[in-house]
Design a protein around this motif. Sequence first.
Motif, PDB file in Angstrom:
ATOM      1  N   TYR A  48       0.817  -1.212   0.000  1.00  0.00           N
ATOM      2  CA  TYR A  48       0.000   0.000   0.000  1.00  0.00           C
ATOM      3  C   TYR A  48       0.852   1.264   0.000  1.00  0.00           C
ATOM      4  O   TYR A  48       0.510   2.262  -0.642  1.00  0.00           O
ATOM      5  CB  TYR A  48      -0.994   0.002   1.174  1.00  0.00           C
ATOM      6  CG  TYR A  48      -2.264  -0.743   0.822  1.00  0.00           C
ATOM      7  CD1 TYR A  48      -3.300  -0.103   0.154  1.00  0.00           C
ATOM      8  CD2 TYR A  48      -2.394  -2.092   1.118  1.00  0.00           C
ATOM      9  CE1 TYR A  48      -4.456  -0.788  -0.195  1.00  0.00           C
ATOM     10  CE2 TYR A  48      -3.540  -2.778   0.771  1.00  0.00           C
ATOM     11  CZ  TYR A  48      -4.573  -2.130   0.116  1.00  0.00           C
ATOM     12  OH  TYR A  48      -5.703  -2.795  -0.246  1.00  0.00           O
ATOM     13  N   ARG A 128      -6.622  -3.387  -5.659  1.00  0.00           N
ATOM     14  CA  ARG A 128      -6.046  -2.282  -6.415  1.00  0.00           C
ATOM     15  C   ARG A 128      -4.842  -2.755  -7.222  1.00  0.00           C
ATOM     16  O   ARG A 128      -4.205  -3.735  -6.885  1.00  0.00           O
ATOM     17  CB  ARG A 128      -5.578  -1.175  -5.463  1.00  0.00           C
ATOM     18  CG  ARG A 128      -6.716  -0.393  -4.857  1.00  0.00           C
ATOM     19  CD  ARG A 128      -6.229   0.374  -3.636  1.00  0.00           C
ATOM     20  NE  ARG A 128      -7.363   0.862  -2.860  1.00  0.00           N
ATOM     21  CZ  ARG A 128      -7.926   2.054  -3.045  1.00  0.00           C
ATOM     22  NH1 ARG A 128      -7.457   2.870  -3.955  1.00  0.00           N
ATOM     23  NH2 ARG A 128      -8.949   2.415  -2.318  1.00  0.00           N
ATOM     24  N   THR A 221      -2.728  -7.901  -8.083  1.00  0.00           N
ATOM     25  CA  THR A 221      -3.515  -6.908  -7.362  1.00  0.00           C
ATOM     26  C   THR A 221      -3.229  -7.012  -5.858  1.00  0.00           C
ATOM     27  O   THR A 221      -2.774  -8.046  -5.378  1.00  0.00           O
ATOM     28  CB  THR A 221      -5.020  -7.137  -7.555  1.00  0.00           C
ATOM     29  OG1 THR A 221      -5.333  -8.437  -7.075  1.00  0.00           O
ATOM     30  CG2 THR A 221      -5.420  -6.975  -8.993  1.00  0.00           C
ATOM     31  N   ASP A 223      -4.774  -6.195  -1.805  1.00  0.00           N
ATOM     32  CA  ASP A 223      -5.962  -5.927  -0.993  1.00  0.00           C
ATOM     33  C   ASP A 223      -5.606  -6.110   0.487  1.00  0.00           C
ATOM     34  O   ASP A 223      -4.551  -6.679   0.794  1.00  0.00           O
ATOM     35  CB  ASP A 223      -7.121  -6.856  -1.407  1.00  0.00           C
ATOM     36  CG  ASP A 223      -6.851  -8.296  -1.031  1.00  0.00           C
ATOM     37  OD1 ASP A 223      -7.120  -8.674   0.115  1.00  0.00           O
ATOM     38  OD2 ASP A 223      -6.325  -9.047  -1.892  1.00  0.00           O
TER      39      ASP A 223
END
Lengths: 300, 594
Positions: A48, A128, A221, A223
């Motif tokens: 992140y 994302r 991705t 998460d």
Amino acid sequence: MGLAVQYLLNALQVGSVYALIALGYTMVYGILTMINFAHGDIFMVSTYIAFFVGVALLGSALHLGAVPVFLATMLAAVLGTATLAAVIERVAYKPLRQAPRVSAVITALGVGLFLENFTLATIGPEPRFLPPLVPVGRIVLGGVVISTVQAQTIVLSALVMLLLDTIVRRTMTGMAMRAVSWDKFTAPLMGVPVDRIITLTFALGASIAAVGGVLYGMAYTIDPYMGIRIGWWAFISAVVGGIGNIRGAMIGGYILGAVEIFTPILLPSTYRDFVAFSLLLVFLIFRPTGILGRPVAMKV
Amino acid sequence: MRRWRGFLIALAFLPLAVLLPRWGLLNLYQQQVLMYVGINIILTASLNLVNGYMGEFSVGHAAFMAVGAYGASLMTLWVFPREWGPLVFPLAVVAGGLAASLAGLVVAIPSFKTRGDYLAIVTLAFNMIVKSVLENIDAVGGPRGLMGMSRLTSVAWVYIWVLLTLFVLRNYIYSNYGRGTQAIREDETAAALVSVNTRQVKVMTFMLSSFFAGVAGGLFAHVLQFINPRSFGILKSTDVLVMVYLGGIGSLTGSVLGATTFTVVLELLRPLQVWRWVIGPLLLVLLMIFRPRGMMGLRELKLLVPPEERPEGIRAALASAGADPARRAGGGVPAGGDRPLLAVRGLTHYFDGLRAVWDFNLEVFPGEIIGIIGPNGAGKTTVFNLITGVYRPTAGSVLFRGQELVGRPAHEIIRSGIARTFQTIRLFKDLSVLDNVRIARYARVRYSLWAAALGTAAARREEEEIRRGALELLELFHLGRYADAPARGLPYGEQRRLEIARALACEPVLLLLDEPAAGMNPSEIDALLDHIRWVREHFGLTVVLIEHQMRVVMGICERITVLDFGATIAEGSPAEIQRHPRVIEAYLGEAVVA
């Protein structure tokens, strides 16, 4: 033939990430005999950080080239994650060093859940994509397609592991780490600052996981709950290789990478976790010290 | 009936559990929360048995719950006709519990060899595997799970199961099996060396614990009316852990409190939505840092302690037991025969290539006091460990009353009539002085696990006997007044005496004392020597004693064997040993000849 090589490369790519994360588990276990169950979630946080830094840099008016953006993102993820790990160690684990081991393990589980749910509550559950830090390219070699991310992951991970191995074996800090892992009570008598070395170990383990985090995020991705599954697989890597053993963690990482890529050839892909955890059970029961670990004799 | 009073009173409230919902005094939501509280109490108490009482670290409790939930649901959905539902529901729940207890066996077996962190991982891996297997079986709905169960669980059923769980667990904990369980928590090796069959205890405890987790699963499935593998993942297991440690390990009261608090607080936090999953773990971390033993922490509410186990009960028993020295007397020193009681031949042991004991020989005849001496690191304690089955010797044989001991597990060796003490005192520190002695009766217990769990009259009679015997023994050792105090609080000399008393409770013929005089001053040593002589006479024992202080063995032993670097360097009477040149050399260094 080409397909086999392709699979092998995929296994190496995934395995590299597992190995990088497994190193953090194994280093902390080596030094504190504690399983840091929050480590997978620390890895998640690193992706992140990379996501937000990457988005900011690419969206900024600076128009940096691919290499500076990649390096800056990597640096931010490494520093941010290392700081987080150091803070967690100081705030949550250090007060429990004299407490029963169980308390520390439960605390680690709690910290992990906290990180997951805090990310979920603040950022949201949707998966994302990292922005393209490096232009996506592919190299074709005799029918085998290698993406740039894949090549980057495999090579960079190997370099990081080599660097860590050198730090642990050849530097004073590395020697201090090994001293603390052998004997926490004698090391301070030899002038080793135990508390600092322990914090440093956590930070170093998290930094390596962050390298893995950025490389992982460039391919898949991300998460808030990704750290659970990947963390577990990395943890199994560490046990299979021999927990507490740095080279073992690397070997274990590649083995689990192979399990992930090759299992779906033989079984439905939903059996992957089953295979990985069965492997863990088999090792724990028949060879709890893993591939490279040494058995420890009981003393009465 | 006093023993049952608490439960009878609780049972009297059962009509309320039936009537309140029927009269509409509890709405559906309130009923649901109450049922969850009860189910969580069962889960928490059952995990507490393994983590709190046995001190193992099981973190995959949701796996057993899953097995119970699926097992019970399959019974009500497929095995029995639907309209039989309410009638067969208890049967279905029990079936789920039994299935779960079989799963418990799968975890108990690795626990023979692994402990602590590793066992934690085994249980977690087991949790993941159970979940993964359920996700891959299409017959039970795969990842979608099972649905369509009737809402058979009611507040009354949950209430009954909670009472039953607490009743059985309490009976078990206060039986000698339960004490064996706690001894494993305190010191597993020492437990085996006072005759506790640690494997048996682990199997029983894991199976009992999983049974109730399965029961909780069966009840849960019939409240929610649908289940899927995801409900029984690591998150669920973590919830149960939180409740155990919140309430307090090693305390049933704690489990009730922990489960209730956790369930109600989470319900109250429901408006916070996602944030309650942030606050929950945070509370867990704070709890671990500031209150690692939970709200109750090994303490128990009086209601859940059987009356005879409360301090006043023990004092009353002590007063009536008294010290009757003649009662337990073994009848003086056994007559010396010409056949050795213990014959050790060619005993050899290597630790990873390091030679610890080499060709050790020893013959002990009934009634003798034999000394084994030697400098530190000579291999003396290793000899005891080899005799009592802690290690398996590389070579050699140990014959006790003509029977081979090599290869037999420690608890069987102790049961056959050998008992020992330890160089560094190894009492069960958090347990009471009385419990320390009672645990040593483990191998002599005749009542079954079922009798223990149900608290039958026969089991209670025998417990009564065990308690009286233990208290008499304590009185004999002037330890009676400490009976209900934790062993850790005793002064050093008393701890040494308690260790000998505990060894004697195993009813040995041969007593092995490992440096009984360690840490004592000369006058204490003289008192100890008198004490050892008295014990031998009184209990009719044969004694082998390890020492490194010459004055201890010289004063008491009839024959002495001297070890150095694992090898026997001299044997003979105390006088011969004192003059033996190799002994002098081993103790003082090479003689300098003037």
